[in-house]
Scaffold this motif. Structure first.
Motif, PDB file in Angstrom:
ATOM      1  N   LEU A  80     -17.069   2.794  -8.343  1.00  0.00           N
ATOM      2  CA  LEU A  80     -16.095   3.795  -8.478  1.00  0.00           C
ATOM      3  C   LEU A  80     -16.208   4.824  -7.110  1.00  0.00           C
ATOM      4  CD1 LEU A  80     -16.739   5.192 -12.075  1.00  0.00           C
ATOM      5  CD2 LEU A  80     -14.940   3.763 -11.404  1.00  0.00           C
ATOM      6  N   LEU A  81     -17.604   5.170  -6.703  1.00  0.00           N
ATOM      7  CA  LEU A  81     -17.499   5.944  -5.786  1.00  0.00           C
ATOM      8  C   LEU A  81     -17.067   5.304  -4.264  1.00  0.00           C
ATOM      9  CD1 LEU A  81     -21.083   7.284  -6.335  1.00  0.00           C
ATOM     10  CD2 LEU A  81     -19.035   8.725  -6.722  1.00  0.00           C
ATOM     11  N   HIS A  82     -17.082   3.909  -4.196  1.00  0.00           N
ATOM     12  CA  HIS A  82     -16.659   3.259  -3.178  1.00  0.00           C
ATOM     13  C   HIS A  82     -14.999   3.219  -3.114  1.00  0.00           C
ATOM     14  CE1 HIS A  82     -17.297  -0.263  -0.192  1.00  0.00           C
ATOM     15  NE2 HIS A  82     -16.221   0.318   0.038  1.00  0.00           N
ATOM     16  N   ILE A  84     -13.133   5.413  -4.388  1.00  0.00           N
ATOM     17  CA  ILE A  84     -12.322   6.593  -4.190  1.00  0.00           C
ATOM     18  C   ILE A  84     -12.258   6.831  -2.630  1.00  0.00           C
ATOM     19  CG2 ILE A  84     -12.825   8.982  -4.379  1.00  0.00           C
ATOM     20  CD1 ILE A  84     -13.918   8.269  -7.411  1.00  0.00           C
ATOM     21  N   THR A  85     -13.330   6.215  -1.741  1.00  0.00           N
ATOM     22  CA  THR A  85     -13.260   6.670  -0.512  1.00  0.00           C
ATOM     23  C   THR A  85     -12.315   5.527   0.518  1.00  0.00           C
ATOM     24  OG1 THR A  85     -15.056   5.016   0.187  1.00  0.00           O
ATOM     25  CG2 THR A  85     -15.819   7.105  -0.659  1.00  0.00           C
ATOM     26  N   LEU A  86     -11.686   4.672  -0.373  1.00  0.00           N
ATOM     27  CA  LEU A  86     -10.646   3.825   0.123  1.00  0.00           C
ATOM     28  C   LEU A  86      -9.390   4.476   0.457  1.00  0.00           C
ATOM     29  CD1 LEU A  86     -11.794   0.189  -1.320  1.00  0.00           C
ATOM     30  CD2 LEU A  86     -12.515   1.135   1.054  1.00  0.00           C
ATOM     31  N   PRO A  87      -8.825   3.914   1.501  1.00  0.00           N
ATOM     32  CA  PRO A  87      -7.281   4.490   1.295  1.00  0.00           C
ATOM     33  C   PRO A  87      -6.406   3.434   0.516  1.00  0.00           C
ATOM     34  CG  PRO A  87      -7.609   3.064   3.518  1.00  0.00           C
ATOM     35  CD  PRO A  87      -9.098   3.256   2.513  1.00  0.00           C
ATOM     36  N   HIS A  88      -5.499   4.223  -0.390  1.00  0.00           N
ATOM     37  CA  HIS A  88      -4.774   3.252  -1.279  1.00  0.00           C
ATOM     38  C   HIS A  88      -3.282   3.665  -1.345  1.00  0.00           C
ATOM     39  CE1 HIS A  88      -8.055   1.919  -3.367  1.00  0.00           C
ATOM     40  NE2 HIS A  88      -8.833   2.836  -3.381  1.00  0.00           N
ATOM     41  N   GLU A  89      -2.455   2.665  -1.627  1.00  0.00           N
ATOM     42  CA  GLU A  89      -1.246   2.937  -1.603  1.00  0.00           C
ATOM     43  C   GLU A  89      -0.865   3.735  -2.912  1.00  0.00           C
ATOM     44  OE1 GLU A  89       0.917  -0.686  -1.537  1.00  0.00           O
ATOM     45  OE2 GLU A  89      -0.230  -1.540   0.073  1.00  0.00           O
ATOM     46  N   PRO A  90       0.330   4.308  -3.103  1.00  0.00           N
ATOM     47  CA  PRO A  90       0.887   5.181  -4.046  1.00  0.00           C
ATOM     48  C   PRO A  90       1.128   4.281  -5.601  1.00  0.00           C
ATOM     49  CG  PRO A  90       2.806   4.632  -2.635  1.00  0.00           C
ATOM     50  CD  PRO A  90       1.481   4.100  -2.043  1.00  0.00           C
ATOM     51  N   ASN A  91       0.871   2.826  -5.363  1.00  0.00           N
ATOM     52  CA  ASN A  91       0.844   1.880  -6.746  1.00  0.00           C
ATOM     53  C   ASN A  91      -0.228   1.799  -7.379  1.00  0.00           C
ATOM     54  OD1 ASN A  91       3.687   1.183  -6.035  1.00  0.00           O
ATOM     55  ND2 ASN A  91       2.868  -0.339  -4.448  1.00  0.00           N
TER      56      ASN A  91
END
Length: 173
Positions: A80-82, A84-91
């Motif tokens: 979970l912590l990892h 959250i730090t990643l960039p994600h698309e809005p999907n």
């Protein structure tokens, strides 16, 4: 966080309001347009120890030979912590959190007992539970819950998760 056994809904007519509520919430979130991350997890290893503490031992009914990818809560938190730090698309994104090995419940219980000698493991036949379920609403509910969870498969779904977030390191050993 959604347990993978939500897929148990409908097995032999099993309906559990908590699972239905989660299923409804997931559908609402998927349709909301928000950038949501869903974490679907297999059975937590700590569940076995919790059950052993409640009963001073583990009682495993002889009703399943299906394996589950038990995962430690610490590995779930690390993922979970990892994530959250990643960039994600809005999907919406789905991550399946599963442990490194598939074990049937009796094997998992015996492995835990090997490393925790104070825990006893007893294997009981399943038919007394089924007969008791005819006489007690509480036992009937427990019987349905056991059937729903033990009759579903726990296929390996975590390949994408392991690639993006890392493989879990903790085993029952």
């Amino acid at each position: 966080m959604v347990p993978l056994y939500t897929k148990s809904i409908g097995i032999r007519g099993f309906q559990w309001w908590r699972l239905r509520l989660k299923e409804h919430a997931i559908t609402q979130l998927r349709n909301s347009g928000l950038p949501v991350i869903f974490y679907h997890y297999s059975l937590p290893m700590e569940l076995l120890e919790m059950m052993a503490q409640l009963k001073s031992g583990l009682v495993i009914p002889k009703c399943t030979q299906r394996g589950y990818y038990w995962i430690a809560i610490a590995d779930i938190v690390n993922s979970l912590l990892h994530a959250i730090t990643l960039p994600h698309e809005p999907n919406p994104i789905d991550y399946y959190l599963q442990g490194p090995e598939r074990l049937i419940p009796i094997t998992a219980a015996k492995r835990l007992a090997h490393y925790r000698p104070h825990i006893s493991v007893t294997r009981i036949p399943y038919w007394p539970i089924q007969i008791s379920a005819l006489l007690s609403k509480r036992i009937h509910y427990i019987d349905r819950l056991i059937q729903a969870i033990t009759l579903r498969d726990d296929p390996f779904l975590a390949e994408k998760t392991w690639t993006e977030l890392g493989q879990p390191q903790i085993t029952l050993a």
